[in-house]
Design an enzyme around this catalytic site. Sequence first.
Site, PDB file in Angstrom:
ATOM      1  CB  SER A   1     -29.621   4.094  27.832  1.00 51.09           C
ATOM      2  OG  SER A   1     -29.455   5.398  28.318  1.00 51.09           O
TER       3      SER A   1
ATOM      4  CE1 TYR B   1     -33.940   6.899  25.782  1.00 48.42           C
ATOM      5  CE2 TYR B   1     -32.396   7.074  27.529  1.00 48.42           C
ATOM      6  CZ  TYR B   1     -32.505   6.685  26.258  1.00 48.42           C
ATOM      7  OH  TYR B   1     -31.534   6.324  25.507  1.00 48.42           O
TER       8      TYR B   1
END
Length: 273
Positions: free
Chosen positions: A157, A170
């Site tokens: 990401s 995350y």
Amino acid sequence: MTGRLNGKVAFITGAARGQGRAHAVRLASEGADIIAVDLAGPLPPAVPYDSATPDDLAETARLVEETGRRIVTAQADTRDLDGLRKAVQAGVETFGRLDAIVANAGICIPETWDEITPESFRDVMDINVTGTWNTVVAGAQHIIDGGRGGSIVLISSAAGIKMQPFMVHYTASKHAVTGMARALAAEFGRHSIRVNSLHPGAVNTPMGGGDMVAGLGRVFETNPQLTHMITSFLPEGIADPEDIAATVSWLVSDDARFVTAAQIAVDLGSTQY
Ligand SMILES: NC(=O)c1ccc[n+]([C@@H]2O[C@H](COP(=O)([O-])OP(=O)(O)OC[C@H]3O[C@@H](n4cnc5c(N)ncnc54)[C@H](O)[C@@H]3O)[C@@H](O)[C@H]2O)c1
């Protein structure tokens, strides 16, 4: 399409919808047969968006078959290594080989640091880190045994290059994926297997649905100074899953034969700001 993946077989996780479905359809349209795995069931309780269903996975299969390629699907959890091994084994028995792994399954939960519970921290780490590791472990030996080299793409990401505020778990998990790709690239290089991490910015998928937008709004209100940390340099602001799939296709293909241990951002520039 180019046919540049003719004869190849790709194992993709999180393939029921969103980016994983786009990867399956794009790689098939370039000539690859697909082994597609998805939980296709309830995501952990703190996840604010809807879960994928078996119908979603069946729709991916239909779309792949529409391209003229073949697909083997399995409902499996990337946290379950035995289940993944069985799914890959069934696919390799059907197609006779494995050339590529796209470790795409992941979850995202917007929470301030002091809202993160032991359970939600563990769930994000288990799926995004251990699940990615299990995906590689379930597939890599098949690529090695084929003796033709291959490509492994770990979906990280933008939060695996810089950070995403209000997602400590995350961000930590996606940085772990970045490191995993670099370290694996070193060990797999002798087998001509390339390993890269791919870093999408914002992508228009079901991950952004349900209560995700409301959840993001709520956590950003706790510290408005951090609101503008994701800035696109391009007018669009958000990518479509097919934009990420185009880069996956390139990384899987021989066009990228000397690209390994790289962090490939498809983020409209947002990790640079
Ligand atoms: N959407 C974004 O803005 C964005 C941005 C950067 C990175 N990513 C990453 O891209 C990847 C794909 O995300 P997406 O946007 O397509 O999300 P999505 O929620 O639409 O799709 C993810 C799929 O993964 C599956 N999945 C989740 N946990 C699983 C598990 N334990 N085992 C098997 N399957 C599981 C889900 O059922 C779902 O079908 C994720 O790793 C995500 O972190 C997304």
